[in-house]
Enzyme design. Structure first.
Site, PDB file in Angstrom:
ATOM      1  N   SER A 164      40.764  34.245  41.970  1.00 41.58           N
ATOM      2  CA  SER A 164      41.942  33.442  41.659  1.00 41.58           C
ATOM      3  C   SER A 164      41.965  32.202  42.539  1.00 41.58           C
ATOM      4  CB  SER A 164      43.222  34.252  41.913  1.00 41.58           C
ATOM      5  OG  SER A 164      44.374  33.441  41.788  1.00 41.58           O
ATOM      6  N   TYR A 212      47.496  39.338  48.601  1.00 45.18           N
ATOM      7  CA  TYR A 212      46.850  39.028  47.319  1.00 45.18           C
ATOM      8  C   TYR A 212      45.878  37.865  47.470  1.00 45.18           C
ATOM      9  CZ  TYR A 212      46.162  37.529  42.509  1.00 45.18           C
ATOM     10  OH  TYR A 212      45.585  37.154  41.315  1.00 45.18           O
TER      11      TYR A 212
END
Length: 270
Positions: free
Chosen positions: A155, A169
């Site tokens: 990501s 994350y």
């Protein structure tokens, strides 16, 4: 062993929805046999039946919670198949399954942290470790032709010091990016491809809370674009791909901005 097999076989994790489902659809269109992995057995069974009927492919399911050791071992066993038994060897692993929990690290539940790292990091490494040696062995045995390897879904959140999805994350996705780039160099000499894809915002179940906040349309990347660009990059032997011109520009900018600027922003808004 020589030549290339037909059909090719791919394993897709997190295949029940979102980006994983789109990978399954695009690979089925290309004639791949599929092994669909997800916790939601009913969802992947429906998808497998649909893709089998529509494209005439062999689509099987392997329901699994990749944070569970026993389930993870089952998927590892399937990935390590060398073609001497009943299971075809795997040409492509899509490491897509992931979990994102926002919030302040010091207030995050420790079990949530463990679960996120188990899925976003540990499972990614374990599954790649299961499939890559078998793929290298096929190349060394003289099998050439169609690409072999792994696509890891990371990501752009991993590139940010100030992360709206939380430090755990973002940190997990940064690890996946750096590790992918490293292992790609390790296996490239054997003719095996590892590609990491860094999506921006994409409309999936994971981003439902963000979708309600009114982000502008240009911030969103269609999952079809992510899948198309990453499959093309992987087939071409590229190590990293950032889909979307806006996110490519942002990624390039992040490389040249001094870290002192990031730290200043982090202190102000963190």
């Amino acid at each position: 062993m020589s030549g290339s097999r037909n059909p090719r076989t791919a394993v897709v994790t997190g295949a029940s929805t979102g980006i994983g489902e789109e990978y399954a659809r695009k690979l089925a269109e290309r004639g791949y046999a599929l092994v669909l992995v997800a916790r939601r057995a009913e969802a992947i069974e429906r998808l497998a039946a649909e893709l089998s009927e529509r494209h005439g492919i062999d689509a099987r399911t392997l329901p699994a919670d990749l944070t569970d050791d026993a389930d993870l071992a089952q998927v590892e066993e399937r990935l390590s198949a060398d073609g001497t038994g009943d299971d075809a060897p795997i040409d492509l692993l899509i490491n897509n399954a992931g979990r994102g929990e926002g919030g302040t690290f010091t207030k995050m539940d420790p079990d949530t942290i463990d679960a996120m790292l188990s899925l976003n990091v540990r499972a990614v490494l374990r599954l790649a470790r299961a499939v890559l040696p078998a793929q290298i062995a096929r190349r060394e045995a003289g099998e050439h032709g169609a690409p072999l390897g792994v696509i890891n879904v990371a990501s752009v959140a991993g590139e940010l010091t100030v992360n709206p999805h939380g430090s755990v994350y973002g940190g997990s996705k940064k690890f996946v990016t750096l590790w992918s780039e490293s292992v790609a160099l390790e296996v490239a000499k054997h003719g095996v491809h590892v590609t990491v894809v860094l999506p921006g915002y994409v409309r999936t179940d994971m981003t439902r809370d963000v979708q309600d906040k009114g982000l502008p349309d240009f911030a969103w990347i269609p999952k079809e674009r992510i899948v198309r660009d990453s499959l093309r990059a992987w087939a071409g032997g590229r190590t990293k791909v950032v889909p979307g011109a806006q996110y490519k520009a942002a990624d390039n900018l992040l490389r040249v901005i001094p870290r002192s600027v990031f730290k200043s922003v982090a202190r102000r808004f963190g």
